[in-house]
Design a protein around this motif. Structure first.
Motif, mmCIF file in Angstrom:
data_model
loop_
_atom_site.group_PDB
_atom_site.id
_atom_site.type_symbol
_atom_site.label_atom_id
_atom_site.label_comp_id
_atom_site.label_asym_id
_atom_site.label_seq_id
_atom_site.Cartn_x
_atom_site.Cartn_y
_atom_site.Cartn_z
ATOM 1 N N ALA A 1 0.413 -1.099 -0.147
ATOM 2 C CA ALA A 1 -0.405 -0.126 0.024
ATOM 3 C C ALA A 1 0.739 1.350 0.020
ATOM 4 O O ALA A 1 0.723 2.460 -1.165
ATOM 5 N N LEU A 2 2.005 1.415 0.891
ATOM 6 C CA LEU A 2 2.756 2.483 1.042
ATOM 7 C C LEU A 2 3.617 2.834 -0.691
ATOM 8 O O LEU A 2 3.435 3.709 -1.232
ATOM 9 N N HIS A 3 4.019 1.076 -1.051
ATOM 10 C CA HIS A 3 4.822 1.359 -2.514
ATOM 11 C C HIS A 3 3.959 1.773 -3.455
ATOM 12 O O HIS A 3 4.305 2.987 -4.415
ATOM 13 N N ALA A 4 2.009 1.326 -2.996
ATOM 14 C CA ALA A 4 1.228 2.041 -4.448
ATOM 15 C C ALA A 4 0.507 3.730 -4.024
ATOM 16 O O ALA A 4 0.916 4.375 -5.075
ATOM 17 N N MET A 5 0.912 4.085 -3.168
ATOM 18 C CA MET A 5 0.659 5.704 -2.980
ATOM 19 C C MET A 5 1.240 6.248 -3.214
ATOM 20 O O MET A 5 1.981 7.403 -4.260
ATOM 21 N N LEU A 6 3.253 5.886 -2.930
ATOM 22 C CA LEU A 6 4.623 5.987 -3.498
ATOM 23 C C LEU A 6 3.923 7.101 -5.518
ATOM 24 O O LEU A 6 4.762 7.036 -5.373
ATOM 25 N N HIS A 7 3.833 5.694 -5.770
ATOM 26 C CA HIS A 7 3.683 5.363 -7.317
ATOM 27 C C HIS A 7 2.459 6.873 -8.031
ATOM 28 O O HIS A 7 3.191 7.302 -8.544
ATOM 29 N N PRO B 1 -6.423 8.551 -13.827
ATOM 30 C CA PRO B 1 -5.785 7.288 -12.606
ATOM 31 C C PRO B 1 -5.062 6.208 -13.551
ATOM 32 O O PRO B 1 -4.411 6.662 -14.726
ATOM 33 N N VAL B 2 -4.712 5.739 -12.060
ATOM 34 C CA VAL B 2 -3.570 3.926 -12.920
ATOM 35 C C VAL B 2 -4.931 2.929 -13.029
ATOM 36 O O VAL B 2 -4.761 2.942 -11.570
ATOM 37 N N ASN C 1 -10.325 3.934 -19.170
ATOM 38 C CA ASN C 1 -9.516 4.392 -18.947
ATOM 39 C C ASN C 1 -8.979 5.242 -17.022
ATOM 40 O O ASN C 1 -8.420 5.316 -17.055
ATOM 41 N N GLY C 2 -9.979 3.865 -16.193
ATOM 42 C CA GLY C 2 -10.113 4.290 -15.365
ATOM 43 C C GLY C 2 -8.934 3.777 -14.435
ATOM 44 O O GLY C 2 -8.469 3.128 -15.242
ATOM 45 N N GLY C 3 -8.992 3.002 -13.132
ATOM 46 C CA GLY C 3 -8.728 3.436 -11.956
ATOM 47 C C GLY C 3 -8.302 3.588 -10.945
ATOM 48 O O GLY C 3 -9.245 4.035 -10.715
#
Length: 129
Positions: free
Chosen positions: A10-16, A25-26, A62-64
């Protein structure tokens, strides 16, 4: 004390999301590919972050996922609490309650750590030093 692997992801996803795509959106698949984790597993972490109000889900082709709050307002503690919850890491097994001096020492340390994590924003590590 140890945080779960879910918190790490979660921390790494938020950093990204903060450093690579703060305004767009990713997809969960792209995030999962970047982190080297299963999209299904990562999706569970992202759902918790959505429920905590840190990100939101954008439907469609094109969401995410994208940030819901300003990156300067998202602390490490916000992300950790979204995944781990807010329960204390230590509880006296001998049922001494608030009289347990050991529990008081550990809780004081935990409060200090939480204060530090509350003051560290995820955006702090995306800025050049």
């Amino acid at each position: 004390m140890k945080y779960s692997q879910a918190t790490d992801y979660a921390l790494h996803a938020m950093l990204h999301l903060v450093s690579e795509a703060p305004d767009k959106p990713v997809s969960v698949h792209l995030l999962a590919e970047k982190l080297g984790v299963s999209p299904t597993y990562l999706s569970k972490m992202l759902t918790k972050l959505v429920k905590a109000g840190l990100i939101h889900s954008v439907p469609g082709a094109n969401g995410g996922y994208r940030l819901r709050r300003s990156q300067e307002d998202i602390s490490f503690l916000d992300i950790i609490h979204a995944i781990e919850g807010t329960a204390s890491v230590f509880e006296c097994s001998l049922n001494h309650g608030s009289e347990c001096q050991i529990q008081q020492v550990v809780l004081d340390a935990e409060r200090q750590m939480e204060e530090y994590l509350r003051n560290r924003k995820i955006s702090d590590i995306t800025r050049p030093s």
